[in-house]
Motif scaffolding. Structure first.
Motif, PDB file in Angstrom:
ATOM      1  N   PHE A 266       0.863  -1.189   0.000  1.00  0.00           N
ATOM      2  CA  PHE A 266       0.000   0.000   0.000  1.00  0.00           C
ATOM      3  C   PHE A 266       0.892   1.229   0.000  1.00  0.00           C
ATOM      4  O   PHE A 266       1.874   1.301   0.736  1.00  0.00           O
ATOM      5  CB  PHE A 266      -0.892  -0.006   1.246  1.00  0.00           C
ATOM      6  N   ARG A 267       0.557   2.219  -0.850  1.00  0.00           N
ATOM      7  CA  ARG A 267       1.281   3.478  -0.870  1.00  0.00           C
ATOM      8  C   ARG A 267       0.301   4.622  -1.030  1.00  0.00           C
ATOM      9  O   ARG A 267      -0.665   4.517  -1.779  1.00  0.00           O
ATOM     10  CB  ARG A 267       2.260   3.553  -2.050  1.00  0.00           C
ATOM     11  N   GLN A 268       0.546   5.699  -0.308  1.00  0.00           N
ATOM     12  CA  GLN A 268      -0.246   6.905  -0.480  1.00  0.00           C
ATOM     13  C   GLN A 268       0.652   8.131  -0.368  1.00  0.00           C
ATOM     14  O   GLN A 268       1.495   8.225   0.525  1.00  0.00           O
ATOM     15  CB  GLN A 268      -1.350   7.016   0.574  1.00  0.00           C
ATOM     16  N   LEU A 269       0.455   9.052  -1.286  1.00  0.00           N
ATOM     17  CA  LEU A 269       1.130  10.347  -1.238  1.00  0.00           C
ATOM     18  C   LEU A 269       0.097  11.421  -1.497  1.00  0.00           C
ATOM     19  O   LEU A 269      -0.616  11.373  -2.503  1.00  0.00           O
ATOM     20  CB  LEU A 269       2.246  10.426  -2.287  1.00  0.00           C
ATOM     21  N   GLU A 270       0.007  12.364  -0.575  1.00  0.00           N
ATOM     22  CA  GLU A 270      -0.955  13.465  -0.727  1.00  0.00           C
ATOM     23  C   GLU A 270      -0.283  14.771  -0.331  1.00  0.00           C
ATOM     24  O   GLU A 270       0.322  14.879   0.731  1.00  0.00           O
ATOM     25  CB  GLU A 270      -2.182  13.214   0.149  1.00  0.00           C
ATOM     26  N   GLU A 285      -3.274   7.007  -4.314  1.00  0.00           N
ATOM     27  CA  GLU A 285      -3.314   5.887  -3.389  1.00  0.00           C
ATOM     28  C   GLU A 285      -3.303   4.597  -4.198  1.00  0.00           C
ATOM     29  O   GLU A 285      -4.117   4.437  -5.105  1.00  0.00           O
ATOM     30  CB  GLU A 285      -4.567   5.960  -2.517  1.00  0.00           C
ATOM     31  N   LEU A 286      -2.368   3.693  -3.860  1.00  0.00           N
ATOM     32  CA  LEU A 286      -2.254   2.430  -4.574  1.00  0.00           C
ATOM     33  C   LEU A 286      -2.392   1.269  -3.614  1.00  0.00           C
ATOM     34  O   LEU A 286      -1.703   1.224  -2.578  1.00  0.00           O
ATOM     35  CB  LEU A 286      -0.912   2.326  -5.293  1.00  0.00           C
ATOM     36  N   LEU A 287      -3.278   0.340  -3.942  1.00  0.00           N
ATOM     37  CA  LEU A 287      -3.421  -0.914  -3.227  1.00  0.00           C
ATOM     38  C   LEU A 287      -3.085  -2.021  -4.213  1.00  0.00           C
ATOM     39  O   LEU A 287      -3.747  -2.167  -5.248  1.00  0.00           O
ATOM     40  CB  LEU A 287      -4.837  -1.089  -2.686  1.00  0.00           C
ATOM     41  N   ASP A 288      -2.059  -2.794  -3.908  1.00  0.00           N
ATOM     42  CA  ASP A 288      -1.562  -3.803  -4.837  1.00  0.00           C
ATOM     43  C   ASP A 288      -2.605  -4.886  -5.117  1.00  0.00           C
ATOM     44  O   ASP A 288      -3.401  -5.261  -4.253  1.00  0.00           O
ATOM     45  CB  ASP A 288      -0.315  -4.476  -4.279  1.00  0.00           C
ATOM     46  N   GLY A 289      -2.551  -5.387  -6.341  1.00  0.00           N
ATOM     47  CA  GLY A 289      -3.300  -6.559  -6.749  1.00  0.00           C
ATOM     48  C   GLY A 289      -2.388  -7.475  -7.527  1.00  0.00           C
ATOM     49  O   GLY A 289      -1.157  -7.344  -7.481  1.00  0.00           O
ATOM     50  N   ASP A 290      -2.980  -8.397  -8.280  1.00  0.00           N
ATOM     51  CA  ASP A 290      -2.190  -9.349  -9.059  1.00  0.00           C
ATOM     52  C   ASP A 290      -2.854  -9.535 -10.423  1.00  0.00           C
ATOM     53  O   ASP A 290      -4.087  -9.558 -10.521  1.00  0.00           O
ATOM     54  CB  ASP A 290      -2.097 -10.695  -8.338  1.00  0.00           C
ATOM     55  N   ALA A 291      -2.050  -9.641 -11.464  1.00  0.00           N
ATOM     56  CA  ALA A 291      -2.587  -9.774 -12.817  1.00  0.00           C
ATOM     57  C   ALA A 291      -3.301 -11.099 -13.030  1.00  0.00           C
ATOM     58  O   ALA A 291      -4.152 -11.215 -13.924  1.00  0.00           O
ATOM     59  CB  ALA A 291      -1.458  -9.619 -13.841  1.00  0.00           C
ATOM     60  N   SER A 294      -6.581 -13.852  -7.730  1.00  0.00           N
ATOM     61  CA  SER A 294      -7.612 -13.017  -7.115  1.00  0.00           C
ATOM     62  C   SER A 294      -7.486 -12.960  -5.605  1.00  0.00           C
ATOM     63  O   SER A 294      -8.232 -12.226  -4.948  1.00  0.00           O
ATOM     64  CB  SER A 294      -9.003 -13.555  -7.474  1.00  0.00           C
ATOM     65  N   ASP A 295      -6.543 -13.708  -5.024  1.00  0.00           N
ATOM     66  CA  ASP A 295      -6.401 -13.768  -3.571  1.00  0.00           C
ATOM     67  C   ASP A 295      -5.105 -13.129  -3.096  1.00  0.00           C
ATOM     68  O   ASP A 295      -4.623 -13.411  -1.999  1.00  0.00           O
ATOM     69  CB  ASP A 295      -6.459 -15.218  -3.083  1.00  0.00           C
ATOM     70  N   ALA A 296      -4.527 -12.240  -3.915  1.00  0.00           N
ATOM     71  CA  ALA A 296      -3.248 -11.626  -3.573  1.00  0.00           C
ATOM     72  C   ALA A 296      -3.352 -10.101  -3.576  1.00  0.00           C
ATOM     73  O   ALA A 296      -2.411  -9.407  -3.925  1.00  0.00           O
ATOM     74  CB  ALA A 296      -2.161 -12.085  -4.546  1.00  0.00           C
ATOM     75  N   ARG A 297      -4.479  -9.576  -3.161  1.00  0.00           N
ATOM     76  CA  ARG A 297      -4.700  -8.125  -3.162  1.00  0.00           C
ATOM     77  C   ARG A 297      -4.611  -7.560  -1.748  1.00  0.00           C
ATOM     78  O   ARG A 297      -4.885  -8.242  -0.766  1.00  0.00           O
ATOM     79  CB  ARG A 297      -6.071  -7.820  -3.743  1.00  0.00           C
ATOM     80  N   PHE A 298      -4.243  -6.306  -1.654  1.00  0.00           N
ATOM     81  CA  PHE A 298      -4.185  -5.607  -0.380  1.00  0.00           C
ATOM     82  C   PHE A 298      -5.609  -5.291   0.069  1.00  0.00           C
ATOM     83  O   PHE A 298      -6.385  -4.693  -0.672  1.00  0.00           O
ATOM     84  CB  PHE A 298      -3.373  -4.317  -0.516  1.00  0.00           C
ATOM     85  N   GLN A 299      -5.948  -5.665   1.314  1.00  0.00           N
ATOM     86  CA  GLN A 299      -7.316  -5.506   1.800  1.00  0.00           C
ATOM     87  C   GLN A 299      -7.341  -4.666   3.081  1.00  0.00           C
ATOM     88  O   GLN A 299      -6.405  -4.710   3.872  1.00  0.00           O
ATOM     89  CB  GLN A 299      -7.933  -6.874   2.112  1.00  0.00           C
ATOM     90  N   THR A 300      -8.435  -3.931   3.266  1.00  0.00           N
ATOM     91  CA  THR A 300      -8.609  -3.121   4.480  1.00  0.00           C
ATOM     92  C   THR A 300     -10.031  -3.329   5.010  1.00  0.00           C
ATOM     93  O   THR A 300     -10.855  -2.417   4.993  1.00  0.00           O
ATOM     94  CB  THR A 300      -8.366  -1.633   4.190  1.00  0.00           C
ATOM     95  N   PRO A 301     -10.356  -4.526   5.530  1.00  0.00           N
ATOM     96  CA  PRO A 301     -11.732  -4.834   5.906  1.00  0.00           C
ATOM     97  C   PRO A 301     -12.257  -4.076   7.117  1.00  0.00           C
ATOM     98  O   PRO A 301     -13.479  -4.020   7.319  1.00  0.00           O
ATOM     99  CB  PRO A 301     -11.686  -6.338   6.187  1.00  0.00           C
ATOM    100  N   LEU A 302     -11.376  -3.474   7.931  1.00  0.00           N
ATOM    101  CA  LEU A 302     -11.832  -2.747   9.116  1.00  0.00           C
ATOM    102  C   LEU A 302     -11.793  -1.238   8.930  1.00  0.00           C
ATOM    103  O   LEU A 302     -12.048  -0.481   9.874  1.00  0.00           O
ATOM    104  CB  LEU A 302     -10.989  -3.133  10.338  1.00  0.00           C
TER     105      LEU A 302
END
Length: 400
Positions: A266-270, A285-291, A294-302
């Motif tokens: 995860f990266r954010q610059l503001e 703001e970037l949240l990584d995923g995978d090409a 489907s189970d390799a993504r950055f998650q923020t469930p809370l």
């Protein structure tokens, strides 16, 4: 008949409030408070033939006990009613032909917490509100009528004047979809561990380091361990000009019972520029995923997700290919009004794919010490992810 009854319930509540309910008063029995929040949320989603209109009233009753040798108890009850519960998909009412408005009708114990306060630390045991930093990773989702609270133990520790730490263990997360499960889980039971340290750097802002370990029994694929830093602050440039900034990095991996083996970032610059009542911010703001996976993504469930990546709520769950959100935000205070205008451009992080764009706007006006009026609009235009969606809100909040 039930629809008419709910309308009368809402009307009577607002009439009583406007007519002069006594303000919160503290006596030898403690302090009682009442909050009424009436909201109309209209949603037009291109994928569905019918629109949604959710007219809901949240009545919140809060009692705070008198303090005794540092101890204090807080009990809070939320009751949510709707003018017509069949006019929207609340996630528990089965109205799948209409768009989702995640405000189910019910009554819930929102908080029941015992607190112990000392000069160097605060201890809280029970059902409590937990919101850290800008709520990007851990928040209370206060925008929804049923906010997110946690059952557990938290320690606010102040080992030095400029240092503040939060340590916690959470046995259950009471999600906004509860208290009954529907198309979404009402609870995230399991073991959640939180370690968060904030250091004030005077004119250089605030630096935070955090680690969150989430291990959910019934949502194993959402379990993760996240380690990161956040640096925020505002520099005074002279002549009334100011430069606010936010910089954040985090890494995440599988944790607990998660069956996947993954890592993501995860990266954010503001950066912003403001003068007087007007501030403009540019950010990415970037949240990584995978090409492929489907189970390799950055998650923020809370997280308080509504506050990020557009108010239309199209990216509450990170897409498998991640997300690259580039945005500009204009904020202004004018004649007692608080105004915001946002523009988002969404792309996939792992591949060259355009998701869409969104305009957001809001206006807020406080009236005296008790009332707040809000109008809000979101317009998401799809370019390959989801469908075109427009949302409109009107909200009145009264505190007594």
């Amino acid at each position: 008949m039930r629809s008419r009854f709910r309308m009368v319930h809402i009307g009577m509540a607002l009439t009583c409030a406007w007519g002069g309910v006594a303000p919160a008063a503290e006596t030898h029995l403690g302090k009682a408070q009442v909050q009424l929040r009436l909201r109309v949320e209209a949603v037009d989603e291109a994928a569905l033939a019918q629109q949604a209109t959710a007219t809901t009233l949240r009545t919140r009753l809060t009692w705070t006990s008198p303090g005794w040798q540092g101890w204090q108890a807080v009990v809070e009850l939320d009751d949510i009613r709707a003018a017509d519960e069949r006019a929207y998909n609340s996630t528990v009412n089965g109205v799948t032909a209409r768009p989702v408005v995640a405000d189910p009708v019910d009554t819930e114990l929102n908080r029941a917490v015992l607190e112990y306060r000392r000069p160097q630390y605060d201890l809280a045991l029970g059902r409590q509100r937990l919101a850290l930093h800008n709520q990007r990773f851990v928040g209370n989702v206060g925008w929804r009528q049923n906010e997110q609270t946690v059952d557990g133990i938290t320690l606010q520790w102040r080992p030095a004047k400029q240092v503040d730490a939060t340590l916690g263990w959470v046995a259950n997360v009471n999600r906004v979809f509860g208290p009954r499960s529907g198309s979404q889980l009402a609870d995230y039971r399991g073991d959640t561990l939180i370690a968060d340290v904030r250091i004030k750097l005077a004119k250089f802002g605030e630096l935070s380091a955090f680690w969150y370990g989430l291990d959910f029994d019934a949502a194993a694929t959402a379990s993760s361990a996240t380690t990161g830093v956040l640096w925020t602050g505002t520099a005074e440039l002279g002549g009334g000009w100011k430069l606010p900034w936010a910089l954040s990095f985090a890494t995440q991996r599988d944790y607990g019972g998660n069956p996947a083996d993954y890592s993501a970032g995860f990266r954010q610059l503001e950066l912003g520029l403001g003068r007087g009542p007007v501030t403009i911010r540019l950010g990415q703001e970037l949240l990584d995923g995978d090409a492929v996976r489907s189970d390799a993504r950055f998650q923020t469930p809370l997280a308080t997700l509504h506050a990020f990546q557009g108010w239309a709520d199209k990216f509450l769950v990170t897409p498998p290919q991640g997300i690259d959100d580039r945005y500009v935000m204009l904020e202004a205070n004018w004649a007692g009004f608080m105004l915001q205008l946002h523009r988002h451009e969404f792309r996939a992080e792992a591949v060259n794919r355009n998701f869409g764009n969104e305009w957001d706007a809001s206006i807020v006006r406080k009236i005296g010490q008790r009332w707040e009026l809000l109008g809000k609009y979101a317009d998401y235009e799809s370019r390959g992810f989801g469908t075109d969606t427009r949302k409109l809100w009107f909200m009145v909040t009264g505190n007594f």
